[in-house]
Design an enzyme around this catalytic site. Structure first.
Site, mmCIF file in Angstrom:
data_model
loop_
_atom_site.group_PDB
_atom_site.id
_atom_site.type_symbol
_atom_site.label_atom_id
_atom_site.label_comp_id
_atom_site.label_asym_id
_atom_site.label_seq_id
_atom_site.Cartn_x
_atom_site.Cartn_y
_atom_site.Cartn_z
ATOM 1 N N PHE A 134 -4.607 9.060 -2.020
ATOM 2 C CA PHE A 134 -5.457 8.980 -3.177
ATOM 3 C C PHE A 134 -6.206 7.833 -3.368
ATOM 4 O O PHE A 134 -5.618 6.901 -3.609
ATOM 5 C CB PHE A 134 -5.121 9.546 -4.384
ATOM 6 C CG PHE A 134 -5.876 9.777 -5.792
ATOM 7 C CD1 PHE A 134 -6.779 10.795 -5.891
ATOM 8 C CD2 PHE A 134 -6.286 8.576 -6.488
ATOM 9 C CE1 PHE A 134 -7.471 10.823 -6.791
ATOM 10 C CE2 PHE A 134 -7.298 8.347 -7.417
ATOM 11 C CZ PHE A 134 -7.986 9.903 -7.649
ATOM 12 N N ASP A 219 -4.064 -0.391 -0.223
ATOM 13 C CA ASP A 219 -4.685 0.045 -1.557
ATOM 14 C C ASP A 219 -3.390 -0.404 -2.422
ATOM 15 O O ASP A 219 -2.646 0.289 -2.493
ATOM 16 C CB ASP A 219 -4.909 1.264 -1.600
ATOM 17 C CG ASP A 219 -5.526 1.783 -2.750
ATOM 18 O OD1 ASP A 219 -5.338 1.346 -4.026
ATOM 19 O OD2 ASP A 219 -5.885 2.893 -2.761
ATOM 20 N N LYS A 248 -6.254 -1.323 -11.808
ATOM 21 C CA LYS A 248 -5.542 -0.931 -13.140
ATOM 22 C C LYS A 248 -4.743 -2.023 -13.714
ATOM 23 O O LYS A 248 -5.299 -2.339 -14.714
ATOM 24 C CB LYS A 248 -4.294 -0.108 -12.264
ATOM 25 C CG LYS A 248 -4.949 1.317 -11.539
ATOM 26 C CD LYS A 248 -3.881 2.094 -11.547
ATOM 27 C CE LYS A 248 -4.341 3.801 -11.121
ATOM 28 N NZ LYS A 248 -4.867 4.344 -12.219
#
Length: 409
Positions: A134, A219, A248
């Site tokens: 994802f 990532d 984040k």
């Protein structure tokens, strides 16, 4: 209005892309949040690995307040001291070599978009990504996201993306050749249920991309900034990427993302005018990120993440419930794997008991709490989990009777 009425009203005015909200939260302190009825919840999701310092942390509040009173935004015609200081700090924490650079975005998916564009500047177009990956919801990031249900309504997407099984060294080696621009890997696949990449797999990815002149893009949007007990999850494996994406937890809830390019080669791929952002790297977000990084370091939160995460996994395992297959993760990114698809029911019951967790898969709960979480708070949660499991009926072992087609709903 009651919280239920607040949620009802939200559905009338907000696009329903997230489904019905679970509740309406209005304030937080530390690891606790409160809804509009005053109910308290231990936040074990942290805004999905975002609220690294919890809620209303004094260092973050002070930094944002001071920045807002001094300078919030200029434009990309200018640079600010906070932006340069944050770039310097990230490069130092990443042990990046001379010639490395940083590009700031507003989110993780924007960081992935920038990394995709950067990979195109190699003169190649094929990208290798991982099954169950994802990477985001914008069209470029979505093109690398494996789940068909996310991608298919928006096709055609960016072409020439090939997926290989996660942790399969042979499949990865077979997929990477001299036509591949980049390989994108999450060191831990969070949305897939906190699935860890093995050291051998990451080292093979580094070797095969170097051999064929492709970029290795890691990532670290969910795993970076201390989440796993390391500043960045890949550092545990002795692998350095060509490109790293962050977001984040970087500013503790203030929107920011980053692309870190390692060395002069990747750092020179995008020329002036080939990419940009209006809000990325604004002075307020950078000040917030600097406060987060300073606090993680001065308060020993890397050590705390590792210590409390180990305590969490051990305490859950000690429940001895046969429906718990395992706990897995690193630091304070943890999944509780279940034998049956009871995660949504457990999550709802835990929320009624005052604990926020994420049923990331039907048979798995994900926890990504603030890095300030204590072992005492973990023990409160584990006790509640034990109670909820005791009140959850065992799945029936009786064979399911097949219904006639006309009776199925």
């Amino acid at each position: 209005m009651t919280t239920t009425q607040d949620v009802d009203h939200s559905e009338q005015v907000l696009l329903g892309v997230f489904g019905r909200p679970r509740t309406m939260l209005e304030r937080g302190e530390g690891c606790t949040v409160y809804d509009t009825d005053g109910n308290a919840y231990l936040d074990l999701l942290g805004g999905i690995a975002v609220n690294a310092l919890g809620h209303a942390h004094p260092a973050l509040v002070e930094a944002v307040t001071e920045a807002a009173g001094r300078l919030i935004h200029t434009s990309n015609f200018f640079v600010t001291p906070a932006q340069v200081e944050l770039a310097d700090r990230l490069l130092a924490l990443a042990h990046a070599p001379a010639g490395s650079k940083v590009f700031f975005t507003n989110s993780g998916t924007e960081a992935i978009e920038a990394a995709v564009k950067l990979s195109r500047r190699t003169g190649r177009t094929r990208i290798v990504a991982m099954e169950n990956a994802f990477h985001g919801r914008t069209l470029g990031a979505l093109s690398l996201t494996h789940k068909a249900a996310y991608r298919e309504p928006f096709e055609p997407l960016v072409p020439e993306v090939v997926w290989v099984p996660f942790n399969d060294v042979d499949a990865l080696r077979a997929a990477v050749d001299d036509n591949v621009a980049a390989v994108f890997i999450e060191p831990i696949q969070g949305e897939a249920g906190v699935v860890l990449a093995g050291t051998a797999f990451l080292q093979a990815a580094r070797d095969v991309t170097r051999e064929h002149g492709a970029l290795l893009v890691l990532d670290e949007i969910q795993t970076g900034v201390g989440r796993t007990g390391q500043w960045f999850a890949h550092q545990r494996h002795g692998v350095q990427p060509d490109v790293m994406t962050l977001a984040k937890g970087l500013a503790g809830g203030v929107p920011i993302g980053a692309v870190v390019t390692f060395g002069p080669g990747p750092s020179g791929l995008l020329a002036p005018g080939q990419h940009g952002t209006t809000f990325g790297g604004n002075a307020l977000a950078c000040a917030a990120a600097l406060a987060v990084l300073r606090t993680i370091e001065t308060d020993g939160l890397l050590v705390n993440a590792e210590k409390v995460g180990e305590h969490l996994q051990g305490a859950v395992a000690a429940l001895g419930d046969p429906r718990i297959v395992e706990t897995r993760g690193e630091g304070l990114l943890v999944a509780i794997q279940l034998t049956d698809e009871i995660a949504p029911a457990l999550s709802a019951a835990l929320e009624r008991d005052g604990f926020i967790v994420n049923p990331v898969r039907p048979d798995a709960l994900r926890l990504a709490p603030p890095l300030i979480l204590t072992t005492e708070q973990v023990d409160d949660f584990v006790a509640a989990l034990g109670r909820v499991l005791a009140d959850t009926p065992q799945p029936s072992t009786q064979p399911v009777q097949e219904q006639p087609a006309e009776e199925r709903s």
